[in-house]
Scaffold this active site. Structure first.
Site, PDB file in Angstrom:
ATOM      1  N   ARG A 294       0.524  -1.246   0.185  1.00 52.08           N
ATOM      2  CA  ARG A 294       0.029   0.023  -0.004  1.00 52.08           C
ATOM      3  C   ARG A 294       1.238   1.504  -0.201  1.00 52.08           C
ATOM      4  O   ARG A 294       1.271   1.782  -0.854  1.00 52.08           O
ATOM      5  CB  ARG A 294      -1.467  -0.276   0.994  1.00 52.08           C
ATOM      6  CG  ARG A 294      -2.075   0.879   0.759  1.00 52.08           C
ATOM      7  CD  ARG A 294      -1.794   2.240   1.175  1.00 52.08           C
ATOM      8  NE  ARG A 294      -1.153   2.440   2.106  1.00 52.08           N
ATOM      9  CZ  ARG A 294      -1.145   4.366   2.988  1.00 52.08           C
ATOM     10  NH1 ARG A 294      -1.072   4.656   1.797  1.00 52.08           N
ATOM     11  NH2 ARG A 294      -0.404   4.386   3.908  1.00 52.08           N
TER      12      ARG A 294
ATOM     13  N   ASN B  51       9.964   4.115   2.113  1.00 54.28           N
ATOM     14  CA  ASN B  51      10.141   3.558   3.917  1.00 54.28           C
ATOM     15  C   ASN B  51      10.442   2.915   4.617  1.00 54.28           C
ATOM     16  O   ASN B  51      11.845   2.712   3.588  1.00 54.28           O
ATOM     17  CB  ASN B  51       7.935   2.113   3.953  1.00 54.28           C
ATOM     18  CG  ASN B  51       6.804   2.664   3.956  1.00 54.28           C
ATOM     19  OD1 ASN B  51       6.664   3.107   2.393  1.00 54.28           O
ATOM     20  ND2 ASN B  51       6.264   3.629   4.863  1.00 54.28           N
TER      21      ASN B  51
ATOM     22  N   CYS C 126       7.452   9.468  -0.963  1.00 41.75           N
ATOM     23  CA  CYS C 126       7.437  10.993  -0.529  1.00 41.75           C
ATOM     24  C   CYS C 126       6.964  12.608  -1.196  1.00 41.75           C
ATOM     25  O   CYS C 126       7.138  12.568  -1.709  1.00 41.75           O
ATOM     26  CB  CYS C 126       8.171  11.743   0.556  1.00 41.75           C
ATOM     27  SG  CYS C 126       7.856  12.880   1.621  1.00 41.75           S
TER      28      CYS C 126
ATOM     29  N   HIS D  98       5.543   4.325  12.673  1.00 42.08           N
ATOM     30  CA  HIS D  98       5.512   4.240  11.272  1.00 42.08           C
ATOM     31  C   HIS D  98       6.178   5.328  10.344  1.00 42.08           C
ATOM     32  O   HIS D  98       6.114   6.702  10.369  1.00 42.08           O
ATOM     33  CB  HIS D  98       4.402   4.572  10.430  1.00 42.08           C
ATOM     34  CG  HIS D  98       4.053   5.452   9.057  1.00 42.08           C
ATOM     35  ND1 HIS D  98       3.464   3.621   7.801  1.00 42.08           N
ATOM     36  CD2 HIS D  98       4.341   5.559   7.755  1.00 42.08           C
ATOM     37  CE1 HIS D  98       3.228   4.292   6.658  1.00 42.08           C
ATOM     38  NE2 HIS D  98       4.742   5.095   6.885  1.00 42.08           N
TER      39      HIS D  98
END
Ligand code: ZN
Length: 311
Positions: A15, A249, A240, A207
């Site tokens: 995702r 990530n 980003c 996260h």
């Protein structure tokens, strides 16, 4: 009490990773990524987003994807939900967990979700309540908890206040997200300590994005501060939207390597992750930001050991 902690890793590559990649990956390859992550030991995966596919074409076909997900004992799937329409769509599928999102700043909430910060918290709480009454699990992620791309620094007290309101809705967990990758380990420790003090019973997830190369340091600080669930993406895919050249990530294999060296168990196989990360780079047609899949693990596996773990 000297036993080593366990950290649960939520694989968010399918995702958050793929959503922030410019390429649109086919449903078959999205499912292959999920299969490979499970084979490497992932047990909780963020796989879909119930957003408008015209706005986010990378996440189109959420319903089709969920209908084709492999169902394995102990494996659960998260679908991101930003509004009531998304919650309705999610509850019509078999998704196990709804991931709602509250934003810390009005400007970010307006641009990302067409809401104010206050509204985003209220809607996230409603999503949790609807999910719970439908017998599903739900969590709330506080996005831009360590900084906002439009308003700059975010006061920890503001995040704590949002977390307190979010907790009242009954989520299984609250996540603190460094959505734009501006955090540093000192602020991570400070914020997590404050939220844990305010909500000692609430499980916390963290996260991190590696936008400014502080991602793994932040993950270490989060574990040291008591967080036991971390998000990461295989290969460190993603990016980003506010820093177009940025990495994604924190990479799952780099995180697992670091935690293994500290005797923190994750249930994930580093060799399987490295194999899958190489497959992913081939599928995407480019190098991924992860480093352990290029450097290899340490100590190097002996051949017999490698054979038995790959079988
Ligand atoms: Zn993210």
């Amino acid at each position: 009490m000297t036993s080593s902690p366990c950290v649960e890793i939520v694989e968010v590559g399918p995702r958050d990773g793929l959503q922030n990649e410019p390429e649109i990956v086919s449903l078959d390859n999205r499912l292959a990524l999920i299969e490979r992550s499970i084979a490497a030991g992932a047990r909780r995966l963020e796989v879909a987003s119930f957003v408008n596919p015209k706005r986010v074409p990378q996440m189109a076909g959420a319903e089709d994807l969920i209908a084709r997900l492999p169902r394995r004992a102990g494996v659960t799937y998260i679908g991101l939900v930003l509004n009531k329409r998304g919650a309705e769509r999610a509850l019509e599928t078999d998704i196990d967990e709804l991931g709602a999102v509250a934003l810390t700043s009005d400007t970010f909430a307006g641009k990302n979700q067409g809401q104010s910060s206050e509204e985003s918290v209220n809607i996230a709480c409603e999503i949790v309540e609807r999910a719970n009454s439908a017998g599903r699990s739900a969590s709330i992620t506080i996005s831009a908890a360590f900084g906002c791309p439009f308003e700059g620094e975010v006061a920890p007290d503001k995040v704590v206040a949002i977390a307190e309101r979010a907790a009242a809705a009954g989520p299984r967990e609250i996540a603190l997200a460094d959505t734009i990758g501006v955090g540093d380990p000192w602020r991570v420790k400070d914020l997590i300590t404050k939220v844990r003090k305010a909500l000692p019973q609430m499980p916390l997830r963290a996260h991190f994005h590696n936008t400014r190369n502080t991602g793994l340091a932040n993950a270490y600080a989060a574990v040291e501060a008591g967080v036991r669930t971390l998000d990461s993406s295989l290969g460190g895919i993603g990016g980003c939207p506010f820093a177009p050249a940025a990495t994604g990530n924190i990479p799952t294999e780099d995180l697992v390597y670091m935690l293994q060296r500290g005797d923190v168990s994750t249930g994930l196989s580093l060799d399987a992750l490295i194999d899958s990360s190489k497959w992913l780079a081939g599928m995407m047609g480019k190098e991924t930001p992860a480093m352990v899949s290029k450097a290899g693990r340490f100590p190097a596996p002996n051949k017999n050991e490698h054979k038995s773990t790959a079988a």
